[in-house]
Design an enzyme around this catalytic site. Structure first.
Site, mmCIF file in Angstrom:
data_model
loop_
_atom_site.group_PDB
_atom_site.id
_atom_site.type_symbol
_atom_site.label_atom_id
_atom_site.label_comp_id
_atom_site.label_asym_id
_atom_site.label_seq_id
_atom_site.Cartn_x
_atom_site.Cartn_y
_atom_site.Cartn_z
ATOM 1 N N MET A 30 4.431 0.428 9.620
ATOM 2 C CA MET A 30 3.446 -0.310 10.549
ATOM 3 C C MET A 30 2.577 -1.299 9.551
ATOM 4 S SD MET A 30 2.561 2.188 13.586
ATOM 5 C CE MET A 30 1.257 3.302 12.641
ATOM 6 N N HIS A 37 4.306 3.257 0.862
ATOM 7 C CA HIS A 37 5.391 2.497 1.529
ATOM 8 C C HIS A 37 6.189 1.954 0.444
ATOM 9 C CE1 HIS A 37 2.159 1.991 4.398
ATOM 10 N NE2 HIS A 37 3.070 2.219 5.331
ATOM 11 N N GLN A 61 2.817 4.098 20.333
ATOM 12 C CA GLN A 61 2.687 5.545 19.591
ATOM 13 C C GLN A 61 1.154 5.861 19.371
ATOM 14 O OE1 GLN A 61 5.066 4.110 16.300
ATOM 15 N NE2 GLN A 61 3.555 5.305 14.926
ATOM 16 N N ASP A 151 4.865 12.386 6.875
ATOM 17 C CA ASP A 151 4.889 12.670 8.373
ATOM 18 C C ASP A 151 6.175 13.418 8.822
ATOM 19 O OD1 ASP A 151 2.958 10.521 9.533
ATOM 20 O OD2 ASP A 151 4.081 9.395 8.167
ATOM 21 N N GLN A 154 7.370 14.107 12.347
ATOM 22 C CA GLN A 154 7.967 12.623 12.590
ATOM 23 C C GLN A 154 9.574 12.769 12.117
ATOM 24 O OE1 GLN A 154 6.489 8.570 12.695
ATOM 25 N NE2 GLN A 154 7.429 8.500 10.634
ATOM 26 N N VAL A 177 3.445 10.493 -1.443
ATOM 27 C CA VAL A 177 2.839 9.706 -2.655
ATOM 28 C C VAL A 177 1.254 10.262 -2.444
ATOM 29 C CG1 VAL A 177 2.342 7.499 -3.990
ATOM 30 C CG2 VAL A 177 4.631 7.965 -2.847
#
Ligand code: AMP
Length: 296
Positions: A30, A37, A61, A151, A154, A177
């Site tokens: 996102m 990331h 979401q 997550d 998820q 991380v």
């Protein structure tokens, strides 16, 4: 790096890459990139020929309109960072491209979606995640997709979805991380004020307390939970939940034996933070789930 905004172009790009014998990886995001990331992109870069990063702030979401409105959007620097990491394609569709008028379908994983994050954020949260990830898998058609252990629920929900719907994609999970003091990186951390940033270390400290107690031989989940909550409270933080669960089913664990996930969610000021620790008591590698999706 090229930026693609339409589904048709994205499909054509993958088809050409596949025809050329290239293995395609997808990193769904996102945006508002941070080192978490970057770690996903690096892992994906090393594992494929054609690397696609999707950037889409998925309205479906978000359970709070304010959270969606306040979500950081840093498209220009995201593109520069992705390019520097060797990303081939930034797939950045508009909301209208993803959800055209009349859109009416939802992908829902029963059970797993209803506890912890699902209970706090409402049943729509994981349905929103599953629906958009299914669409991304269908449009980008990657051989492998990378997600963060940050997550954890998820990950469990998506593993179930990929297995149940026979989706031809392998899932790779990248460890969380953290900042030097242990705080898990999150796009939401930028919202923490200085005093809140200090208190935010409570979450990783709480997980550390549970891990240390497991290391010390404690196996009773209620006592482990107590040790973790005491650490949160010492920093003036109240958990939304702090739970010891099976990392695949997310069912509560009462006595730790084998793999256990310690998961926590808490608000620090107005910012909602989550974190987790996977712990293995029998010497195996806790990150290797028995249900890891095999490459098709
Ligand atoms: P987001 O942009 O927040 O939806 O996150 C995109 C991907 O990055 C998800 O698979 C997240 O689990 C992953 N991610 C977020 N934070 C971290 C982190 N601190 N370490 C590793 N992966 C992360």
């Amino acid at each position: 790096m090229i930026t693609i905004a339409t589904k048709a172009q994205m499909r054509a790009h993958t088809a050409a890459a596949r025809a050329a014998g290239r293995r395609v990886a997808l990193v769904p995001t996102m945006g508002a990139f941070h080192a978490g990331h970057h770690a996903l992109m690096r892992a994906a870069r090393a594992a494929c020929d054609e690397l696609v990063v999707s950037l889409f702030v998925n309205p479906a979401q978000f359970d709070e309109a304010g959270d969606l409105a306040a979500y950081p959007r840093t498209g220009a620097s995201d593109a520069a960072e992705a390019e520097a990491l060797g990303v081939d394609v930034l797939f950045a569709p508009s909301a209208e491209e993803v959800y055209p008028e009349g859109f009416a379908t939802s992908v829902r994983v029963e059970g797993l979606s209803d506890v912890l994050e699902g209970a706090e954020r409402g049943p729509g949260h994981f349905a929103g995640v599953c629906t958009v990830v299914t669409k991304l898998f269908n449009v980008v058609a990657p051989d492998v997709a990378f997600f963060g252990q940050k997550d954890a629920q998820q990950v469990a929900v998506l593993r179930r979805m990929v297995a149940d719907l026979d989706l031809p994609v392998a899932l790779e999970i990248v460890p969380t991380v953290r900042e030097a003091d242990g705080l898990a990186l999150s796009s939401r951390n930028v919202r923490l004020g200085a005093a809140e940033r200090e208190r935010a270390i409570a979450l990783s400290r709480a997980l550390g307390a549970a891990e240390a107690a497991i290391g010390g031989g404690e196996r009773d989940a209620a006592r482990l939970r107590e040790a973790a909550v005491a650490e949160l409270n010492a920093h003036g933080v109240e958990p939304e939940y702090l739970a010891l669960v099976d990392p695949d089913s997310f069912q509560p664990v009462h006595t730790v034996n084998g793999r256990v996930l310690v998961a926590v969610a808490a608000r620090v000021g107005r910012t909602r933070l989550i974190d987790n620790a996977l712990v293995q008591t029998d010497g195996g590698d806790p990150t290797r789930a028995p249900t890891t999706t095999k490459e098709p």
